[in-house]
Design a protein around this motif. Structure first.
Motif, PDB file in Angstrom:
ATOM      1  N   ALA A 179      35.018  28.475  34.709  1.00  0.00           N
ATOM      2  CA  ALA A 179      35.234  29.909  34.882  1.00  0.00           C
ATOM      3  C   ALA A 179      34.039  30.706  34.383  1.00  0.00           C
ATOM      4  CB  ALA A 179      36.494  30.339  34.138  1.00  0.00           C
ATOM      5  N   GLN A 180      33.703  31.749  35.135  1.00  0.00           N
ATOM      6  CA  GLN A 180      32.625  32.662  34.772  1.00  0.00           C
ATOM      7  C   GLN A 180      33.197  34.043  34.484  1.00  0.00           C
ATOM      8  OE1 GLN A 180      29.376  32.676  37.585  1.00  0.00           O
ATOM      9  NE2 GLN A 180      29.324  30.442  37.744  1.00  0.00           N
ATOM     10  N   PRO A 181      32.488  34.863  33.704  1.00  0.00           N
ATOM     11  CA  PRO A 181      32.979  36.218  33.435  1.00  0.00           C
ATOM     12  C   PRO A 181      33.269  36.972  34.734  1.00  0.00           C
ATOM     13  CG  PRO A 181      31.165  35.708  31.976  1.00  0.00           C
ATOM     14  CD  PRO A 181      31.248  34.566  32.949  1.00  0.00           C
ATOM     15  N   GLY A 182      34.437  37.586  34.792  1.00  0.00           N
ATOM     16  CA  GLY A 182      34.835  38.317  35.985  1.00  0.00           C
ATOM     17  C   GLY A 182      35.675  37.513  36.956  1.00  0.00           C
ATOM     18  N   ASP A 183      35.818  36.216  36.714  1.00  0.00           N
ATOM     19  CA  ASP A 183      36.685  35.401  37.580  1.00  0.00           C
ATOM     20  C   ASP A 183      38.148  35.769  37.356  1.00  0.00           C
ATOM     21  OD1 ASP A 183      34.683  33.992  38.817  1.00  0.00           O
ATOM     22  OD2 ASP A 183      34.945  32.160  37.644  1.00  0.00           O
ATOM     23  N   LYS A 239      36.102  35.159  29.260  1.00  0.00           N
ATOM     24  CA  LYS A 239      35.982  36.481  29.911  1.00  0.00           C
ATOM     25  C   LYS A 239      36.572  36.476  31.325  1.00  0.00           C
ATOM     26  CE  LYS A 239      31.868  37.755  27.212  1.00  0.00           C
ATOM     27  NZ  LYS A 239      32.697  38.236  26.110  1.00  0.00           N
ATOM     28  N   VAL A 240      37.657  35.733  31.485  1.00  0.00           N
ATOM     29  CA  VAL A 240      38.407  35.760  32.740  1.00  0.00           C
ATOM     30  C   VAL A 240      39.062  37.128  32.874  1.00  0.00           C
ATOM     31  CG1 VAL A 240      40.472  34.834  33.872  1.00  0.00           C
ATOM     32  CG2 VAL A 240      38.782  33.289  32.863  1.00  0.00           C
ATOM     33  N   ALA A 241      38.992  37.703  34.075  1.00  0.00           N
ATOM     34  CA  ALA A 241      39.444  39.079  34.273  1.00  0.00           C
ATOM     35  C   ALA A 241      40.947  39.209  34.414  1.00  0.00           C
ATOM     36  CB  ALA A 241      38.761  39.677  35.509  1.00  0.00           C
ATOM     37  N   ALA A 242      41.622  38.197  34.967  1.00  0.00           N
ATOM     38  CA  ALA A 242      43.060  38.273  35.206  1.00  0.00           C
ATOM     39  C   ALA A 242      43.574  36.904  35.628  1.00  0.00           C
ATOM     40  CB  ALA A 242      43.393  39.314  36.273  1.00  0.00           C
ATOM     41  N   VAL A 243      44.893  36.789  35.660  1.00  0.00           N
ATOM     42  CA  VAL A 243      45.557  35.567  36.109  1.00  0.00           C
ATOM     43  C   VAL A 243      46.639  35.949  37.108  1.00  0.00           C
ATOM     44  CG1 VAL A 243      46.892  33.548  35.407  1.00  0.00           C
ATOM     45  CG2 VAL A 243      45.127  34.457  33.889  1.00  0.00           C
ATOM     46  N   VAL A 244      46.626  35.303  38.274  1.00  0.00           N
ATOM     47  CA  VAL A 244      47.602  35.572  39.329  1.00  0.00           C
ATOM     48  C   VAL A 244      48.218  34.233  39.726  1.00  0.00           C
ATOM     49  CG1 VAL A 244      47.972  36.473  41.656  1.00  0.00           C
ATOM     50  CG2 VAL A 244      46.271  37.548  40.152  1.00  0.00           C
TER      51      VAL A 244
END
Length: 212
Positions: free
Chosen positions: A82-86, A113-118
């Motif tokens: 994972a990268q920042p903003g993923d 720095k994951v942006a969200a989880v769906v």
């Protein structure tokens, strides 16, 4: 991975490009409903994928994950890349009797720095995730935890909320719901959104003036 488990059952694809975060951020100033109107209502997830914890608004790039029902080993493996903003977009096959995600994975997401989880599936530890502020959307909430055996896939297209989500696509969420946008459409979208926003703002101004 932060867990001491073999990930040999997880197939990983790292050969894909992400949409530009700066362009995604520019689009994020507009609500999901307006973005959907401009895109002729395409790419909007089914309303069963709902906000359950953390902030309601988010934007980022799709990191797609396919899990075996009730098993979250693929999510642990995905966080290594994972990268920042993923945004983790997880096809859990709609299984709601086992949660695929909870506060411990939430801690890893914050560190990465994951942006969200769906999740097209279930989550748990809602109170803790809410306190973290991590935007979390899911089909259901269930306290029963997952297994960690696999198999699974990371970085391949998945279906989530009846929408095909390709790696690197743009994704946005707010209290109305979620929309996924082909990364190739992102660069030209901001200008179209501004035109539609101007049309709607002019309409509001005319209505308010008529009441004055």
């Amino acid at each position: 991975m932060f867990i001491n488990v073999s990930d040999e059952s997880i197939t990983v694809n790292n050969k894909w490009e992400r949409a530009e975060l700066a362009q995604i951020e520019e689009i994020s100033m507009y609500p999901v409903a307006l973005i959907g109107d401009v895109l002729q209502r395409l790419g909007m997830m089914a309303s069963v994928i709902r906000h359950v914890a953390g902030k309601a608004t988010f934007f980022g790039t799709v990191l797609p994950i396919l899990t075996w029902e009730g098993d979250n080993l693929a999510i642990h493996r995905a966080l290594d890349d994972a990268q920042p903003g993923d945004v983790l977009v997880i096809n859990g096959n709609g299984e709601i009797n086992r949660a695929l995600f909870g506060d411990l994975l939430g801690e890893v997401c914050l560190a990465r720095k994951v942006a969200a989880v769906v999740i097209d599936g279930a989550v748990r530890d809602i109170q803790e995730l809410d306190a973290m502020g991590l935007p979390t959307y899911a089909r259901a909430v269930n306290p029963a935890g997952p297994s960690k055996y696999g198999p699974g896939q990371v970085g391949f297209p998945v279906a989530c909320g009846h929408i095909v989500c390709n790696p690197g696509d743009a994704i946005f969420g707010d209290r109305d719901g979620i929309i996924v946008i082909d990364r190739r459409l992102v660069s030209s979208l901001a200008a179209k959104l501004k035109l539609q926003d101007d049309v709607e703002n002019n309409f509001r101004a005319r209505v308010r003036a008529s009441l004055g």
